[in-house]
Write a protein that holds these residues in place. Structure first.
Motif, mmCIF file in Angstrom:
data_model
loop_
_atom_site.group_PDB
_atom_site.id
_atom_site.type_symbol
_atom_site.label_atom_id
_atom_site.label_comp_id
_atom_site.label_asym_id
_atom_site.label_seq_id
_atom_site.Cartn_x
_atom_site.Cartn_y
_atom_site.Cartn_z
ATOM 1 N N PHE A 1 6.912 13.595 2.648
ATOM 2 C CA PHE A 1 5.687 12.850 2.359
ATOM 3 C C PHE A 1 5.976 11.444 1.835
ATOM 4 O O PHE A 1 5.168 10.535 2.031
ATOM 5 C CB PHE A 1 4.768 13.640 1.432
ATOM 6 C CG PHE A 1 3.942 14.616 2.206
ATOM 7 C CD1 PHE A 1 2.843 14.194 2.941
ATOM 8 C CD2 PHE A 1 4.285 15.948 2.275
ATOM 9 C CE1 PHE A 1 2.101 15.080 3.705
ATOM 10 C CE2 PHE A 1 3.555 16.842 3.033
ATOM 11 C CZ PHE A 1 2.458 16.400 3.754
ATOM 12 N N LEU A 2 7.134 11.287 1.201
ATOM 13 C CA LEU A 2 7.534 9.941 0.781
ATOM 14 C C LEU A 2 7.682 9.045 2.023
ATOM 15 O O LEU A 2 7.154 7.928 2.071
ATOM 16 C CB LEU A 2 8.865 10.029 0.024
ATOM 17 C CG LEU A 2 9.093 9.016 -1.076
ATOM 18 C CD1 LEU A 2 8.047 9.179 -2.173
ATOM 19 C CD2 LEU A 2 10.498 9.174 -1.658
ATOM 20 N N CYS A 3 8.401 9.572 3.014
ATOM 21 C CA CYS A 3 8.596 8.800 4.261
ATOM 22 C C CYS A 3 7.261 8.593 4.975
ATOM 23 O O CYS A 3 6.939 7.485 5.429
ATOM 24 C CB CYS A 3 9.544 9.525 5.210
ATOM 25 S SG CYS A 3 11.176 9.769 4.542
ATOM 26 N N LEU A 4 6.479 9.669 5.088
ATOM 27 C CA LEU A 4 5.219 9.594 5.835
ATOM 28 C C LEU A 4 4.274 8.573 5.209
ATOM 29 O O LEU A 4 3.712 7.713 5.909
ATOM 30 C CB LEU A 4 4.558 10.969 5.880
ATOM 31 C CG LEU A 4 3.231 11.036 6.648
ATOM 32 C CD1 LEU A 4 3.466 10.868 8.148
ATOM 33 C CD2 LEU A 4 2.504 12.356 6.400
ATOM 34 N N PHE A 5 4.115 8.644 3.878
ATOM 35 C CA PHE A 5 3.168 7.729 3.244
ATOM 36 C C PHE A 5 3.702 6.294 3.222
ATOM 37 O O PHE A 5 2.909 5.352 3.219
ATOM 38 C CB PHE A 5 2.747 8.235 1.868
ATOM 39 C CG PHE A 5 1.684 9.302 1.981
ATOM 40 C CD1 PHE A 5 0.396 8.967 2.380
ATOM 41 C CD2 PHE A 5 1.968 10.628 1.753
ATOM 42 C CE1 PHE A 5 -0.590 9.939 2.536
ATOM 43 C CE2 PHE A 5 0.998 11.608 1.903
ATOM 44 C CZ PHE A 5 -0.289 11.268 2.296
ATOM 45 N N ALA A 6 5.013 6.129 3.232
ATOM 46 C CA ALA A 6 5.561 4.774 3.350
ATOM 47 C C ALA A 6 5.133 4.170 4.688
ATOM 48 O O ALA A 6 4.700 3.009 4.759
ATOM 49 C CB ALA A 6 7.076 4.809 3.236
ATOM 50 N N ILE A 7 5.222 4.986 5.746
ATOM 51 C CA ILE A 7 4.809 4.498 7.076
ATOM 52 C C ILE A 7 3.311 4.203 7.097
ATOM 53 O O ILE A 7 2.863 3.157 7.590
ATOM 54 C CB ILE A 7 5.165 5.545 8.166
ATOM 55 C CG1 ILE A 7 6.681 5.676 8.289
ATOM 56 C CG2 ILE A 7 4.544 5.171 9.509
ATOM 57 C CD1 ILE A 7 7.123 6.840 9.144
ATOM 58 N N ILE A 8 2.534 5.132 6.539
ATOM 59 C CA ILE A 8 1.067 4.968 6.570
ATOM 60 C C ILE A 8 0.653 3.724 5.777
ATOM 61 O O ILE A 8 -0.182 2.923 6.237
ATOM 62 C CB ILE A 8 0.367 6.240 6.030
ATOM 63 C CG1 ILE A 8 0.552 7.391 7.021
ATOM 64 C CG2 ILE A 8 -1.130 5.990 5.796
ATOM 65 C CD1 ILE A 8 0.072 8.739 6.533
ATOM 66 N N VAL B 1 -1.275 -1.864 5.582
ATOM 67 C CA VAL B 1 -1.121 -3.251 5.108
ATOM 68 C C VAL B 1 -1.061 -4.200 6.306
ATOM 69 O O VAL B 1 -1.765 -5.217 6.355
ATOM 70 C CB VAL B 1 0.141 -3.381 4.221
ATOM 71 C CG1 VAL B 1 0.446 -4.845 3.942
ATOM 72 C CG2 VAL B 1 -0.051 -2.633 2.907
ATOM 73 N N VAL B 2 -0.251 -3.829 7.290
ATOM 74 C CA VAL B 2 -0.123 -4.688 8.480
ATOM 75 C C VAL B 2 -1.453 -4.753 9.229
ATOM 76 O O VAL B 2 -1.899 -5.828 9.647
ATOM 77 C CB VAL B 2 1.018 -4.173 9.397
ATOM 78 C CG1 VAL B 2 0.998 -4.907 10.735
ATOM 79 C CG2 VAL B 2 2.358 -4.343 8.716
ATOM 80 N N MET B 3 -2.101 -3.586 9.363
ATOM 81 C CA MET B 3 -3.374 -3.545 10.089
ATOM 82 C C MET B 3 -4.401 -4.475 9.423
ATOM 83 O O MET B 3 -5.134 -5.202 10.094
ATOM 84 C CB MET B 3 -3.908 -2.110 10.108
ATOM 85 C CG MET B 3 -5.091 -1.886 11.029
ATOM 86 S SD MET B 3 -5.669 -0.189 10.985
ATOM 87 C CE MET B 3 -4.532 0.636 12.063
ATOM 88 N N TYR B 4 -4.424 -4.474 8.104
ATOM 89 C CA TYR B 4 -5.440 -5.245 7.378
ATOM 90 C C TYR B 4 -5.142 -6.749 7.420
ATOM 91 O O TYR B 4 -6.050 -7.562 7.607
ATOM 92 C CB TYR B 4 -5.502 -4.762 5.925
ATOM 93 C CG TYR B 4 -6.741 -5.214 5.195
ATOM 94 C CD1 TYR B 4 -7.919 -4.460 5.274
ATOM 95 C CD2 TYR B 4 -6.759 -6.377 4.449
ATOM 96 C CE1 TYR B 4 -9.072 -4.868 4.620
ATOM 97 C CE2 TYR B 4 -7.912 -6.792 3.794
ATOM 98 C CZ TYR B 4 -9.064 -6.033 3.878
ATOM 99 O OH TYR B 4 -10.202 -6.435 3.239
ATOM 100 N N TRP B 5 -3.859 -7.097 7.256
ATOM 101 C CA TRP B 5 -3.548 -8.512 7.062
ATOM 102 C C TRP B 5 -3.017 -9.241 8.298
ATOM 103 O O TRP B 5 -3.009 -10.479 8.325
ATOM 104 C CB TRP B 5 -2.534 -8.690 5.917
ATOM 105 C CG TRP B 5 -3.168 -8.389 4.587
ATOM 106 C CD1 TRP B 5 -2.903 -7.322 3.774
ATOM 107 C CD2 TRP B 5 -4.193 -9.153 3.919
ATOM 108 N NE1 TRP B 5 -3.698 -7.364 2.648
ATOM 109 C CE2 TRP B 5 -4.507 -8.480 2.716
ATOM 110 C CE3 TRP B 5 -4.889 -10.317 4.238
ATOM 111 C CZ2 TRP B 5 -5.458 -8.946 1.834
ATOM 112 C CZ3 TRP B 5 -5.846 -10.781 3.348
ATOM 113 C CH2 TRP B 5 -6.127 -10.097 2.146
ATOM 114 N N SER C 1 -0.912 -3.964 15.939
ATOM 115 C CA SER C 1 0.336 -3.943 15.160
ATOM 116 C C SER C 1 0.341 -2.789 14.156
ATOM 117 O O SER C 1 1.321 -2.029 14.067
ATOM 118 C CB SER C 1 0.537 -5.289 14.450
ATOM 119 O OG SER C 1 -0.623 -5.604 13.720
ATOM 120 N N GLY C 2 -0.763 -2.599 13.424
ATOM 121 C CA GLY C 2 -0.827 -1.495 12.454
ATOM 122 C C GLY C 2 -0.799 -0.149 13.156
ATOM 123 O O GLY C 2 -0.116 0.781 12.715
#
Lengths: 190, 533
Positions: A88-95, A100-104, A139-140
């Motif tokens: 879940f650490l890896c998964l939530f890092a990706i999410i 962040v990328v999707m928004y900005w 991109s996101g």
């Protein structure tokens, strides 16, 4: 059923949460108590439903605790382990990265490569125009789909990168091309 | 209007409704088109392991709402599409079960027992045709039972039940669903009470939105569709991600040369008929009870068929009777599942949850006993919609009879899409569907909060269905209780004043005690899996 120890923990947490909610949260965060009188009439107040629900959780958790307590001791792996945490650490890092990328990405791209000088425009003005409206979603979305697929497979493959892009294109075809009124993420926020 | 005029108005609302486009001057009604679209997508999704009817319905709903809006005209196209998906997915689930020993939907697990051995013997075509014939027969039978039973049940409920009895009936239904779904009734009850609690956030009658800590974030309440998608779909996706990450293995698919006559002759269909009839009865009976899944129906249908079977090829060795018994049973659950929805307003399974969500979101149609008021002086538009829904279901059945088998046969390729590729796409698809509905990034935070809740519930073996059903019914329950209390003049024992409500509450307690007794180990893996889910 889970092993006895986990069942007891689940019951204890639910019991405690139910009691705390019924005694502290509900009475202090509702305007009217479970039962109240107003102009010589008795009414059910806003606290009734959540209080009944919280007490219901507590009572059922207590019964479950007693039933689990009486069960034979069983040896079994718990539902969570170090692997769960690592995954879940890896998964939530990706999410989070994808969000962040999707928004900005769109606003940043517009600021860097968009029209400048007298023709300069805000992202809100450009959010329904090509290519700006797709930059964040593509991109996101790519980071989300390709990142998770790679995480699950344990490797990064060109084939999966292509299938991720294809999937995003299909989503754009489904959601965006036929409808003028629908906004892809994150364009509705601007 | 007379009864027949209402039925005819419902039929006309579908076949003579607004046209999507014209072919040679003839308008193609939008509802018919949507039923067809939903049906095709349902078969394709059902044939794709990892997707299922509820997944597709969940993702489609926000898109449909965005397209059709929130006017009464949107009701039949949206409900028609969802009904099409439900029916298509039921038959589609058999495709990967037969071709690749991988059930497309959980209830197709037992189809693998005979379907896959038939495919291994080079009779995949015959197995698919058998599954289609049995499935569509069971489904049609179940729908006919729905059309005839739901109105009578609804009229009886409306005529004889007051506010107190209705509240007691909702409590009985919640207790029943909580008790029969999952391994532990107490955990089911905890989930149901938690659903009621979450639904209470920022609702109520006072000016202050309760349980919001005076924050703006919670002041508008919990978005219904986002919460349901989070718990049911995203929670399942997170759970599946973790399982795949742990397993990390790729199963190679072995091709078998298909040979011999793949057709299903009339003589063979006649031979299957007793198995299909018995299984359809079993599936319909089970489907009418809220909360009991189609896996149990398939298991009972298969076991009964096994006892009836005297043929040379035994059940489990690849006999068409085994496929027919299973598919007729699990398909006949879907129509009967709508009996509690339309007559009581209580969703009994995940598919029904999305039909209720669609109706609630659009407005103008509140599934429940109030729908079947056959008013003569003025038109009851909800009743017209109900008969329109029945017409859409029958249309889907007709499409299924005519072209369902061909679409099924063409869907084998979907089974080859690896789950680790498909599910991340499903995640993005679901998030996008949520966003187009809410147009706010905050919806993602809500969605993930509920996804984590759904994941934890699955890991801790707390059933999610009682949570969702309680969440949806909380508003009706609170209203009924407030009204019953007011009518009783503030009597604290208002729920125990009528014999009928006492009976409902006693049955609720009895159901919980009955299902709490120690269980014997389940006879097969499918039942064990459903119990533990």
């Amino acid at each position: 059923m889970l092993d006895r120890k986990t069942e007891i923990w689940v019951a204890l947490i639910c019991l405690l949460a139910g009691l705390l909610t019924a005694i502290l949260w509900v009475p202090f965060d509702s305007e009217t108590p479970p039962i109240y009188d107003f102009r010589r009439q008795t009414y059910i107040g806003d606290a009734m439903l959540p209080m009944v629900a919280a007490l219901g959780i507590a009572v059922c958790a207590l019964v479950h605790l007693l039933l689990s307590w009486r069960r034979k001791v069983t040896e079994a792996d718990g539902p969570f382990d170090k692997l769960t945490a690592a995954f879940f650490l890896c998964l939530f890092a990706i999410i989070i990265a994808a969000f962040v990328v999707m928004y900005w990405a769109g606003p940043v791209a517009l600021a860097l490569f968009g029209p400048s000088g007298e023709e300069a425009a805000t992202y809100r003005q450009m959010r329904s125009t090509v290519p700006w409206k797709y930059i964040g979603f593509v991109s996101g979305g790519f980071i989300l789909v390709f990142g998770i697929t790679s995480l699950l497979e344990g490797s990064m493959r060109w084939k999966r990168a292509l299938s991720s892009i294809l999937a995003i294109v299909v989503l754009i075809v489904i959601f965006d091309l036929p409808f003028d009124t629908i906004l892809l993420p994150p364009n509705g926020d601007f | 209007m007379s009864v027949l005029e209402y039925v005819w108005a419902g039929v006309l609302a579908v076949i003579a409704g607004p046209a999507a486009f014209e072919i040679f001057g003839l308008g193609v009604p939008i509802t018919v088109l949507m039923v067809f679209g939903g049906f095709v997508i349902g078969i394709v999704g059902g044939a794709t392991p990892g997707l299922a009817g509820p997944f597709l319905m969940a993702v489609s709903l926000p898109i449909l709402l965005s397209i059709f809006g929130f006017t009464p005209d949107a009701l039949l196209p949206v409900l028609g599409f969802l009904v099409g998906v439900m029916k298509g997915a039921t038959v589609g689930g058999a495709v990967p079960a037969i071709l690749f020993n991988t059930p497309g939907t959980p209830d197709a697990m037992l189809t693998t027992f005979d379907g896959y051995p038939m495919a291994q013997k080079g009779q995949a075509g015959k197995a698919l045709r058998t599954a289609h014939f049995a499935s569509v027969s069971g489904d049609t039978f179940s729908d006919i039972v729905l059309f005839t039973c739901a109105p009578f049940l609804a009229i009886a409920v409306e005529a004889y039940l007051g506010f107190g009895e209705k509240a007691a009936l909702i409590l009985l239904s919640l207790a029943f669903v909580a008790a029969v779904v999952g391994a532990s009734p107490m955990k089911g009850m905890i989930a149901a009470f938690f659903g009621l609690f979450v639904a209470a956030i920022a609702t109520g009658e006072d000016s202050y939105p309760r349980l919001t800590f005076e924050t703006d974030f919670l002041a508008n309440g919990v978005p219904l569709i986002t919460a349901v998608l989070g718990v049911l779909i995203l929670g399942e996706v997170l759970y599946a991600f973790e399982q795949m990450w742990r397993d990390r293995r790729v199963e190679k698919i072995k091709e078998v040369q298909q040979e011999g006559d793949q057709r299903l002759t009339w003589a063979e269909r006649k031979r299957l008929f007793p198995y299909i009839s018995v299984s359809a009865l079993i599936g319909t009976g089970i489907g009418a009870l809220p909360g009991i899944g189609s896996t149990l129906a398939a298991t009972l249908g298969y076991a009964t068929g096994d006892r009836m079977h005297k043929g040379p090829v035994k059940f489990g060795d690849g006999t068409p009777e085994g496929v027919a018994a299973t598919e007729a049973a699990n398909s006949s659950v879907s129509g009967a599942n709508l009996i509690p929805v339309l007559s009581l307003g209580i969703p009994g399974n995940v598919g029904a949850v999305f039909l209720i969500l669609a109706a609630e979101s659009i407005g103008g149609f509140n599934p429940g006993p109030g729908v079947f008021r056959f008013t003569t002086s003025e038109v009851n538009p909800e009743l017209v919609i109900a008969f329109g829904l029945f017409t859409a279901m029958m249309l889907a059945n007709i499409m299924n009879w005519i072209i369902g088998g061909r679409i099924m046969a063409a869907c084998g390729v979907m089974s080859r899409i690896p789950k680790q590729v498909l599910l991340p796409i499903v995640l993005l698809l679901t998030l996008t569907a949520i966003y187009v509905q809410e147009t706010d990034f905050n919806a993602f935070y809500f969605a993930f909060a509920f996804a984590i809740l759904g994941y934890l519930m699955r890991k801790l073996k707390v059933p999610t269905l009682p949570f969702v059903i309680a969440f949806i019914l909380a508003g009706n329950l609170e209203t009924s209780i407030r009204q019953a209390f007011a009518v009783s003049g503030g009597d604290s024992w208002f729920l125990f004043k009528s014999p009928l409500s006492i009976l409902f509450l006693l049955i609720a307690v009895g159901v919980i005690i009955f299902f709490s007794r120690p269980k014997k180990p389940a006879a097969n893996k499918a039942i064990a899996a459903e119990r533990d889910s």
